[in-house]
Design an enzyme around this catalytic site. Structure first.
Site, PDB file in Angstrom:
ATOM      1  N   LYS A   1      35.255 -14.969  -6.645  1.00 34.26           N
ATOM      2  CA  LYS A   1      34.790 -16.296  -7.070  1.00 34.26           C
ATOM      3  C   LYS A   1      35.823 -17.014  -7.925  1.00 34.26           C
ATOM      4  O   LYS A   1      35.947 -18.227  -7.864  1.00 34.26           O
ATOM      5  CB  LYS A   1      33.463 -16.184  -7.840  1.00 34.26           C
ATOM      6  CG  LYS A   1      32.302 -15.846  -6.930  1.00 34.26           C
ATOM      7  CD  LYS A   1      30.975 -16.075  -7.614  1.00 34.26           C
ATOM      8  CE  LYS A   1      29.818 -15.805  -6.646  1.00 34.26           C
ATOM      9  NZ  LYS A   1      28.515 -16.013  -7.226  1.00 34.26           N
TER      10      LYS A   1
ATOM     11  N   LYS B   1      31.678 -12.744   4.819  1.00 35.38           N
ATOM     12  CA  LYS B   1      30.231 -12.776   4.616  1.00 35.38           C
ATOM     13  C   LYS B   1      29.692 -14.208   4.752  1.00 35.38           C
ATOM     14  O   LYS B   1      30.376 -15.154   4.342  1.00 35.38           O
ATOM     15  CB  LYS B   1      30.008 -12.244   3.189  1.00 35.38           C
ATOM     16  CG  LYS B   1      28.612 -12.092   2.757  1.00 35.38           C
ATOM     17  CD  LYS B   1      28.563 -11.702   1.287  1.00 35.38           C
ATOM     18  CE  LYS B   1      28.883 -12.864   0.374  1.00 35.38           C
ATOM     19  NZ  LYS B   1      28.382 -12.792  -0.983  1.00 35.38           N
TER      20      LYS B   1
ATOM     21  N   LYS C   1      26.670 -19.160   0.670  1.00 34.78           N
ATOM     22  CA  LYS C   1      26.170 -20.497   0.305  1.00 34.78           C
ATOM     23  C   LYS C   1      27.310 -21.433  -0.028  1.00 34.78           C
ATOM     24  O   LYS C   1      27.208 -22.631   0.126  1.00 34.78           O
ATOM     25  CB  LYS C   1      25.331 -20.410  -0.976  1.00 34.78           C
ATOM     26  CG  LYS C   1      24.049 -19.694  -0.885  1.00 34.78           C
ATOM     27  CD  LYS C   1      23.327 -19.929  -2.219  1.00 34.78           C
ATOM     28  CE  LYS C   1      22.376 -18.824  -2.546  1.00 34.78           C
ATOM     29  NZ  LYS C   1      22.725 -18.023  -3.700  1.00 34.78           N
TER      30      LYS C   1
HETATM   31  P1  TYM Z   1      22.868 -14.572  -4.322  1.00 31.99           P
HETATM   32  O1  TYM Z   1      22.131 -15.745  -4.845  1.00 31.99           O
HETATM   33  O2  TYM Z   1      24.287 -14.720  -3.941  1.00 31.99           O
HETATM   34  O3  TYM Z   1      22.126 -13.968  -3.052  1.00 31.99           O
HETATM   35  C1  TYM Z   1      20.743 -13.708  -3.062  1.00 31.99           C
HETATM   36  C2  TYM Z   1      20.401 -12.507  -2.205  1.00 31.99           C
HETATM   37  O4  TYM Z   1      20.857 -12.695  -0.866  1.00 31.99           O
HETATM   38  C3  TYM Z   1      21.680 -11.595  -0.473  1.00 31.99           C
HETATM   39  N1  TYM Z   1      22.745 -12.097   0.396  1.00 31.99           N
HETATM   40  C4  TYM Z   1      22.991 -11.629   1.628  1.00 31.99           C
HETATM   41  N2  TYM Z   1      22.407 -10.667   2.356  1.00 31.99           N
HETATM   42  C5  TYM Z   1      22.891 -10.453   3.605  1.00 31.99           C
HETATM   43  N3  TYM Z   1      23.928 -11.147   4.130  1.00 31.99           N
HETATM   44  C6  TYM Z   1      24.546 -12.113   3.426  1.00 31.99           C
HETATM   45  N4  TYM Z   1      25.561 -12.799   3.960  1.00 31.99           N
HETATM   46  C7  TYM Z   1      24.092 -12.404   2.115  1.00 31.99           C
HETATM   47  N5  TYM Z   1      24.465 -13.286   1.161  1.00 31.99           N
HETATM   48  C8  TYM Z   1      23.636 -13.085   0.117  1.00 31.99           C
HETATM   49  C9  TYM Z   1      22.252 -11.064  -1.787  1.00 31.99           C
HETATM   50  O5  TYM Z   1      22.671  -9.731  -1.653  1.00 31.99           O
HETATM   51  C10 TYM Z   1      21.077 -11.225  -2.709  1.00 31.99           C
HETATM   52  O6  TYM Z   1      20.175 -10.158  -2.571  1.00 31.99           O
HETATM   53  N6  TYM Z   1      23.842 -11.887  -8.389  1.00 31.99           N
HETATM   54  C11 TYM Z   1      22.801 -12.245  -7.452  1.00 31.99           C
HETATM   55  C12 TYM Z   1      21.594 -12.891  -8.097  1.00 31.99           C
HETATM   56  C13 TYM Z   1      20.957 -12.085  -9.172  1.00 31.99           C
HETATM   57  C14 TYM Z   1      20.183 -10.899  -8.985  1.00 31.99           C
HETATM   58  C15 TYM Z   1      19.762 -10.520 -10.296  1.00 31.99           C
HETATM   59  C16 TYM Z   1      19.833 -10.153  -7.870  1.00 31.99           C
HETATM   60  C17 TYM Z   1      20.990 -12.352 -10.503  1.00 31.99           C
HETATM   61  N7  TYM Z   1      20.253 -11.410 -11.193  1.00 31.99           N
HETATM   62  C18 TYM Z   1      18.988  -9.368 -10.501  1.00 31.99           C
HETATM   63  C19 TYM Z   1      19.054  -9.015  -8.076  1.00 31.99           C
HETATM   64  C20 TYM Z   1      18.639  -8.642  -9.374  1.00 31.99           C
HETATM   65  C21 TYM Z   1      23.386 -13.267  -6.486  1.00 31.99           C
HETATM   66  O7  TYM Z   1      24.274 -13.999  -6.774  1.00 31.99           O
HETATM   67  O8  TYM Z   1      22.701 -13.366  -5.331  1.00 31.99           O
END
Ligand code: TYM
Length: 345
Positions: free
Chosen positions: A129, A212, A215
């Site tokens: 990032k 991957k 967003k």
């Molecule tokens: P974030 O917002 O990037 O993504 C949210 C969830 O979607 C999953 N994900 C994917 N799964 C499969 N293929 C993909 N291409 C893909 N892109 C995203 C992510 O693995 C996630 O489960 N750091 C986290 C947010 C967070 C969080 C937490 C998660 C903050 N605190 C506590 C779990 C527990 C994040 O940025 O997810």
């Protein structure tokens, strides 16, 4: 030697078994896409009655990179509507906005002071990032995984259902919890485990299937959002990268078709063999047409419910407030215990 069976009281016998707790969250940034759905939300919905669930919209994480304030506020509500429209049931889940529960930031300061810099230096997502701007990105982006650890640890979480990209962050959460517990020789935090599915945990970009689906991808053709209409889905899948071999088979050497097949597998839950048999002798055009129909059928009811939910903003605000009120006492208990052992207050 005979072993006596401990007596079960009448009260214990009639009480339902205590459920394990799950926690997970998504950042309200950009467009929520198919990876977020198949890697996370859909799995939360599927197993929600087996656990006591806490789901969060992690808006504090969203400010680690620049974001327009109005957009953040609106995205937060829209993401809550997506959670609900996807089928989260408030009988089984608590749903709230991270910044509504100040204990997240309070615990974060404490755990920041127990996190070795070396552990954060190893986090690959920070490096991705930050890119070339490593000296100018915020300290918040750097300590992002500590806030994530606090999200999980505050609720004495057993399982964290996420996509594959969060694996390293959950390892850090476990390490931090173990370090803190052993330093004070007390079980302050439950040690959580990641729950990552074999299928759907890593959906790749439609444009460049070695990356991957994300967003923040500047090219909207690289992802399908949960709100894309049928025409857009058709266009994006139609032009998704494949290859010239025209063989509908899983093959790691051909990441484009394998990614599309993985999406289909995740949607249908069929095995690889069943899917290959279904498309035996058929070309990419036939396969893509079936995939498009499946995607449209999956997303259509979610989109309808999403619009209904958003049409009653007052009710949505009420639900979010209720969610935060419900989870706050547990978060507060954890913070108090952490403060006590550290000697604060
Ligand atoms: P974030 O917002 O990037 O993504 C949210 C969830 O979607 C999953 N994900 C994917 N799964 C499969 N293929 C993909 N291409 C893909 N892109 C995203 C992510 O693995 C996630 O489960 N750091 C986290 C947010 C967070 C969080 C937490 C998660 C903050 N605190 C506590 C779990 C527990 C994040 O940025 O997810």
């Amino acid at each position: 030697m005979t072993m006596s069976t401990p007596e079960v009281t009448k009260e214990q016998a009639t009480q339902p078994p205590v459920k394990k707790r799950t926690f997970s969250g998504i950042q309200p940034t950009g467009n929520i896409h198919l990876g977020n759905y198949l890697g996370a939300i859909r799995n939360w919905v599927e197993t929600q009655d087996q656990y006591e669930n806490v789901f969060c919209i992690v808006d504090l994480h969203a400010i680690t990179l620049p974001i327009d304030p109005k957009e953040l506020h609106e995205n937060t509500r829209r993401l809550a509507a997506i959670y609900l429209a996807s089928g989260l049931d408030l009988q089984h889940c608590k749903l709230f906005v991270q910044s509504h529960v100040h204990q997240h930031t309070e615990l974060e300061w404490i755990l920041n002071c127990f996190t070795p810099m070396g552990w954060l230096n190893r986090m690959t997502q920070f490096k991705t990032k930050a890119g070339d701007s490593i000296d100018s990105v915020s300290n918040g982006l750097y300590s992002y995984p500590v806030l994530m650890a606090c999200d999980i640890l505050l609720y004495q979480t057993h399982y964290v259902p996420v996509g594959d990209d969060q694996r390293q962050h959950i390892e850090l959460t476990r390490d931090l919890a173990q370090r803190f517990n052993s330093l004070y020789n007390q079980q302050i935090f439950t040690i959580p485990q990641a729950q990552i599915r074999d299928v759907g945990a890593r959906i790749m970009s439609l444009e460049d299937p070695t990356k991957k689906m994300s967003k923040s991808d500047p090219n909207p053709s690289a992802y399908i959002t949960m709100l894309d209409d049928p025409k857009t889905i058709k266009k994006k899948i139609g032009r998704a990268t494949t290859d010239s071999l025209r063989l509908v088979k899983f093959d790691n050497e051909r990441p484009g078709i394998t990614n599309l097949l993985g999406i289909y597998q995740s949607l249908t839950r069929a095995s690889q063999e069943e899917i290959e048999a279904e498309f035996e002798g058929k070309g990419y055009g036939d396969f893509k047409a079936v995939l498009i129909d499946r995607l449209v059928d999956t997303l259509r009811p979610i989109q309808q419910r999403y619009n209904e939910i958003l049409s009653d903003r007052g009710e949505l605000e009420r639900l979010l407030k209720q969610g935060a009120d419900d989870v706050r006492p547990l978060a507060e208990r954890t913070v108090q215990r952490a403060k006590e052992v550290v000697g604060l207050g």
